[in-house]
Design a protein around this motif. Structure first.
Motif: not given
Lengths: 231, 252
Positions: A12, A63-65, A85-86, A88-89, A92-93, A96, A135, A138, B56, B59, B65, B70, B73, B77, B119
């Motif tokens: 990041x 909020x994102x996922x 990975x869901x 992980x997202x 990270x959301x 950040x 992954x 970070x 997702x 959205x 967002x 992200x 990522x 996914x 990364x």
């Protein structure tokens, strides 16, 4: 001040920006049903009454996922790599958009689980440990990681009391046993092995989770106090 | 978990890469038609199309967002879901899998967005290494004019507006595309991409692509031997008495 130190690549670019993080990042780790959220509910008012602003965060709340992940888990097509990975997202959301801004603003960030649970779950589901570590490389190294440790034998009555064995907490997506109970035992044993292996490497402060709730919270407060900004 | 270069399946994986407007989708669509007519079992997978993740992603884009990390990522996914459903199982079954955009799209776009180069490569370690990866190289002026003429609006992330390169979407898009092209060019050697001249006439490009692929098809199983056979089979089916006819005959 949370130091700008990472387990892997600073993907990041926080170092480039000379970030200053006057807050504190405090992690409570431990397996499903071990009592992490009970402790967090006791710690937050204690910190706030001492004048510290607190932000808490937990898995799948991004909020994102968050909603998409919940929906994906309800179906039956979610594979293990996609699941990892869901998560992980989601992490990270939250990292950040919540954890970093709070640390910049001088908050105490209490996080219910961090990358360790996510890595343990991924590895138990067959992920390449090097892959999953890179992954989560970070992530900032927290100011403290409190690990509530319990054996599977001691965990079972708690989980029963709380309402029984959950599909995901029993690793039923991988059918790790003939029925829910067997799968729970196998899955949790393998998770605990991962946690124990990480404890030394990542410097967990181990707390015996079999003790009464009040005793545990006293120990947590005692160990957290010196980490807090004074004055 | 198998990682890049370690997967070994009886099927074949051919993928196309290139910037928007390079004509790669046209080429892979033509290739697909040809392979089907040659009697192969073909599976097709498109970038950013996983039914689990798509909603997702859109959205996140609509509500802005997404950060570069992200963004990276969520696309990984999506790609993981397609790898687990549309890519690995058909490859195991001996089919030919075609992908319109692959991990190199992520490497180009995410690095253009300042995500760490190493990364993002590690993030995609679970991907299957393609049998052949085609990169449709086109001068930027050509692809830009193909995309920008007749287009009323560029989307926020598509134009790279999140990078703050320019306030003008068309200008931002150009600068963003240039960065993407630079990344693709650097990957040609790194990942052994097969460079295709995307300025040639479409049929000529297709002829070259088929010629390059042919040697890899030799041991791949076909359901039919050729288009002619299948035409005969279709005719035979038409001439065969239908179920209703047979029943009518019994009654008569």
């Amino acid at each position: 001040m949370t130091r700008l130190e990472f387990y892997g690549i600073d993907a990041i670019h926080l170092k480039e920006r000379d970030e200053i993080l006057p807050g504190r990042l405090i992690v409570i780790e431990g397996t499903d049903g071990v009592g992490r959220s009970t402790q967090l509910h006791l710690l937050r008012p204690w910190l706030e009454s001492s004048g510290y602003a607190v932000v808490d965060t937990e898995m799948t709340r991004s909020e994102l996922i968050g909603a998409g992940l919940k929906q994906a888990k309800e179906g039956h097509t979610l594979g293990p790599i996609t699941l990892n990975l869901f998560y992980a997202t989601d992490f990270v959301d939250r990292f950040e958009s919540l954890i970093l801004p709070a640390l910049r603003a001088g908050f105490i960030v209490l996080t219910d689980r961090y990358i360790y649970s996510l890595m343990a779950r991924a590895i138990v589901r067959g992920a390449d440990p090097l892959w999953i570590r890179s992954i989560y490389g970070l992530a900032l190294i927290p100011d403290a990681i409190f690990y509530l440790r319990i054996s599977v034998d001691d965990l079972i009555p708690r989980v029963l009391q709380r309402g029984g064995f959950d599909h995901w907490e029993s690793g039923m997506d991988m059918k790790m046993g003939g029925d829910l109970f067997d799968s729970f035992v196998n899955y949790q044993m393998r998770l605990l092995e991962q946690f124990d292996a990480m404890a030394g490497e990542y410097g967990f402060e181990v707390i015996d989770a079999v003790q009464p709730v009040e005793r545990i919270v006293e120990q947590l407060k005692e160990r957290m106090f010196p980490l807090l900004p004074q004055g | 978990m198998e990682t890049y270069g370690r997967h070994e399946y009886p099927g074949r994986l051919f993928i196309v890469e290139g910037v928007d407007g390079s004509g790669k989708s046209t080429q892979i669509a033509l290739l697909r038609q040809w392979l089907i007519s040659e009697g192969y079992t073909v599976f097709f997978s498109e970038w950013n199309s996983s039914p689990l993740v798509k909603k997702t992603t859109s959205r996140g884009k609509k509500k802005q967002l997404l950060t570069p990390t992200t963004f990276s990522l969520i696309h990984a996914t999506d790609f993981a879901d397609r790898t687990e459903h549309d890519i690995i199982p058909p490859l195991k079954a001996g089919a030919i899998v075609l992908a319109d955009r692959y991990i190199y799209t992520a490497f180009a776009r995410d690095v253009a967005r300042n995500v760490d180069r190493q990364w993002v490569r590690e993030l995609y370690q679970f991907a299957v290494k393609p049998t052949m990866a085609f990169y449709y190289r086109v001068p930027l002026e050509v692809s830009l004019s193909r995309i920008l003429t007749g287009r009323s609006e560029l989307k926020y992330y598509e134009a790279g507006m999140d990078l703050g390169l320019s306030n003008d979407p068309a200008e931002s898009f150009k600068l963003f595309q240039q960065r993407i092209v630079n990344e693709y060019e650097a990957m040609v050697d790194e990942f052994d991409l097969t460079v295709m001249d995307a300025t040639l006439p479409i049929p000529e490009q297709q002829r070259r692509m088929r010629k390059l692929i042919r040697p890899y098809l030799q041991s791949v199983r076909r359901i039919r031997t050729s288009a002619q056979d299948s035409a005969w089979a279709g005719l035979a089916r038409e001439m065969r008495p239908s179920h209703a006819d047979l029943q009518g005959r019994h009654r008569g």
